[in-house]
Every structure is written in structure tokens, then in C-alpha cells.
Design an enzyme around this catalytic site. Structure first.
Site, PDB file in Angstrom:
ATOM      1  N   ASP A  32       0.934  -1.322  -0.016  1.00 29.05           N
ATOM      2  CA  ASP A  32      -0.164  -0.005   0.005  1.00 29.05           C
ATOM      3  C   ASP A  32       0.979   1.344  -0.012  1.00 29.05           C
ATOM      4  OD1 ASP A  32      -2.161  -1.734   0.458  1.00 29.05           O
ATOM      5  OD2 ASP A  32      -1.806  -1.711   2.566  1.00 29.05           O
ATOM      6  N   GLU A 242     -11.339   0.047  -3.216  1.00 30.22           N
ATOM      7  CA  GLU A 242     -10.451   0.529  -2.100  1.00 30.22           C
ATOM      8  C   GLU A 242      -9.275   1.332  -2.784  1.00 30.22           C
ATOM      9  OE1 GLU A 242      -9.109  -2.898   0.198  1.00 30.22           O
ATOM     10  OE2 GLU A 242      -8.011  -3.664  -1.446  1.00 30.22           O
TER      11      GLU A 242
END
Ligand code: FUB
Length: 343
Positions: A32, A242
Site C-alpha cells: 500500500d 478501495e
């Protein structure tokens, strides 16, 4: 996900840019990656994956992260600098578990670190911590940001100095449990299961000048199709899942995100930070692993995509490693899609 044979077929038609695919960080698992240019360097703010021995499920319980490390680069391709731990679960009074995808911002001479975690009731909230240095260590606020929920904060500061937070994620990120405006603990663990209705989407909120609060109630980030209609819940190749990111290129606002169960990173463009945004296409075809999560940053006149896959762990979904590759636009500002395993 797509296996490597499919990837080869998809890339043989020259539609895709190839990628440099060497893991950037090998000291520990990382995922991420949110990249920003601070003090003339690229700082990377990733999640810190580790193996908690929990089986995979649709709620992402296997992603049980408990701290964050920050990294920097003087040049892309140069040595990665690794710093002491930036923030741990024990440093955050309200947080109980699952420190997921973070981001950072610089304002008023301070660095702000934003991170999601489950609170003691098992509800994802977004916290903020501050430091005088981009690498931390960061001091957390005693409570999460008021009115924050779900996961994956991405803080974008526009050219006029105003900052906005984009956030949210369905399935394990719990966004579907907030569909009525209140948290429904018994809500679906995946999505709303309304395939013909507009999909759940990311949220945006203007940040207060303190950078520790929202200046307004969060609003929907509307993503439209080519006919000006909202992307539908059943359109898993294009609907938001997301990993929000915002960047600006030649005056346009590029909202990018992951499609989750179809494993794409794609983008939509608009004329202002709130949108609406019109779907444009894919940035990154599926990587090896389940999740895909990225950031886009401009550095020394070039654009870069930071992303992750599971190369080092041999495909273990929750043991990921960060990578970077150059990102290109065509003359009309369209991003050339990237094939992660072709050079
Ligand atoms: O790293 C945990 C979660 O996986 C992130 O918050 C999501 O974006 C996905 O990458």
C-alpha cells in the site's frame, strides 16, 4: 486473479507499458505505498505486512498489521533509506488492531501521518499523528478523526493549498456497513449486493487547517461511465473497491483506485477535487497476489507508479512488497496501462 499466461496474452498486443519489477524494500514486507516528495526526496509510507498466522477471509483478518515504517529515495533506482519505526499500535490509545494503508501530508511546517485501524469495538476509523520530520516518529492524537470511518486515507493538497482526504473501502474496509450513515455491525461482509444500483464509492472530506479534523461531512466521490451514469454495483471491473489516490496532471484531477476482486488499478478524471469523475481506464493490470494498491507521484520531471505485489513471499496474499515503475501519458492525458511483468 489472472495467471501469468493471461498476463502475457494481454501484453502481447502492445497496449501496455512494461514495468521494472524489482522489489524496492527487502528488509521487511511492505504494501500500500503512498509516495510523496518532501525535502527533495521521495518518502514512501507503506503498510508493514507480517505473518500473524491467520487464514485468508473476505474481511481481511489476515492483514493484522501493528506498526509502520517509512522509507525514502534520493533517486528512483537509487538506495532506499530505512528509518526506525514511525508509529506502533501501542502508541495509539484508541486503536485495537489492523493498521492498514496509510498516507502522509505536509502543512504548516509539520508532517501528518494518516492511518486506519479498528477501534476497540471492531470498527475501522482513521487516525492522525504528527511529527517535525517526514520519517517520524509520529505522535498520535488520542482519538480518531471525528466522523471518520472505513479505511485507506489519501490526503491530497491542491495547488491553492487546500487539503482533502479521500477514503473508504468495501468488504473488509466496512464501507458497506455505513450505507445508511450509521454503522451496521450485521451488514454484509462484502458489498450491498445491489448490482443494478450505483456502486458504493469513496468518500471525500475537506481537511480543516489544523489537518487533524474534517472541515465538512464526507461526501461521495461519484464515478460516471461514458454515458454520464454512475458506475453500477455489478460492474466489478470498474467500480470502486478501495485504495483511493488523487493527483493532478495538466490541470485535470485524476482519481485512481483499486477494483478489489477484479484486481485492477484504474482511474477517472474530473475538473475539481470533488468530481464527478469520468471513468477512463486501467492503470495497472493484476499483480500476483489479491490486493492491488498504488500511488502516483511526480519527481524530477517524471511520473511514477508505486504499487505492490507478492513476489518475495511467492504469492502469499498478505505478505507483499513495494515496487515502483515509471508512468506515461499520451498526448491527450490518458495514462498508458502498465503490465507489471513485462520489461
Ligand atoms: O493492507 C491492508 C489493506 O489491503 C489495505 O488497506 C487495502 O487497500 C489493501 O491493500
Amino acid at each position: 486473479s489472472v495467471d501469468s499466461t493471461d498476463k502475457k496474452e494481454q501484453t502481447s498486443n502492445n497496449l501496455f507499458e512494461g514495468a521494472i519489477s524489482q522489489p524496492l524494500i527487502t528488509e521487511r514486507y511492505s504494501a500500500d505505498p503512498s509516495a510523496h516528495v518532501f525535502d527533495g526526496k521521495i518518502f514512501i509510507y507503506p503498510s508493514h505486512d507480517y505473518d500473524a498466522g491467520i487464514a485468508d477471509d473476505d474481511s481481511g483478518d489476515q492483514y493484522l498489521m501493528k506498526d509502520y515504517y517509512v522509507y525514502s529515495l534520493d533517486s528512483v533506482g537509487g538506495k532506499v533509506k530505512d528509518y526506525p519505526v514511525a508509529l506502533t499500535l501501542q502508541d495509539v490509545p484508541w486503536a485495537a488492531k489492523q493498521m492498514w494503508a496509510p498516507d502522509a501530508a505536509f502543512k504548516n511546517g509539520k508532517y501528518y501521518f494518516y492511518f486506519p485501524a479498528k477501534d476497540k469495538q471492531g470498527v475501522f476509523r482513521i487516525g492522525v499523528a504528527e511529527s517535525d520530520q517526514p520519517q517520524g516518529p509520529f505522535k498520535a492524537q488520542p482519538l480518531p478523526i471525528e466522523n471518520s470511518f472505513s479505511i485507506d486515507p489519501a490526503v491530497f493538497t491542491d495547488t491553492d493549498g487546500q487539503s482533502y482526504m479521500y477514503f473508504g473501502g468495501i468488504w473488509g474496509g466496512q464501507l458497506q456497513k455505513w450505507a445508511t450513515g450509521k454503522f451496521d455491525a450485521n451488514g454484509s461482509v462484502t458489498d450491498l449486493k445491489q448490482d443494478k444500483e450505483p456502486a458504493l464509492t469513496a468518500k471525500i472530506a475537506k481537511m480543516a487547517s489544523s489537518m487533524k479534523e474534517f472541515a465538512e461531512a464526507p461526501k461521495d466521490v461519484v464515478i460516471l461511465d461514458e454515458n454520464g451514469k454512475p458506475i453500477l454495483g455489478g460492474d466489478h471491473d470498474r467500480r470502486f473497491f478501495e485504495a483511493s489516490w488523487m493527483h493532478k496532471y495538466k490541470g485535470k484531477y485524476y482519481f485512481s483506485y483499486s477494483t478489489g476482486d477484479t484486481h485492477l488499478v484504474c482511474y477517472a478524471t474530473g475538473d475539481n477535487p470533488y468530481g464527478p469523475f469520468t471513468y477512463q481506464g486501467v492503470i495497472l493490470i493484476p499483480v500476483i497476489g489479491w490486493t492491488s494498491h498504488h500511488s502516483i507521484v511526480e519527481f524530477k520531471g517524471k511520473s511514477y507508479l508505486f504499487y505492490h505485489d507478492t513476489q518475495i513471499s511467492g504469492g502469499t496474499t498478505h505478505l507483499r512488497n513495494v515496487k515502483v515503475t515509471e508512468l506515461h501519458y499520451d498526448a491527450d492525458g490518458k495514462i498508458l496501462p502498465i503490465a507489471p511483468y513485462v520489461t
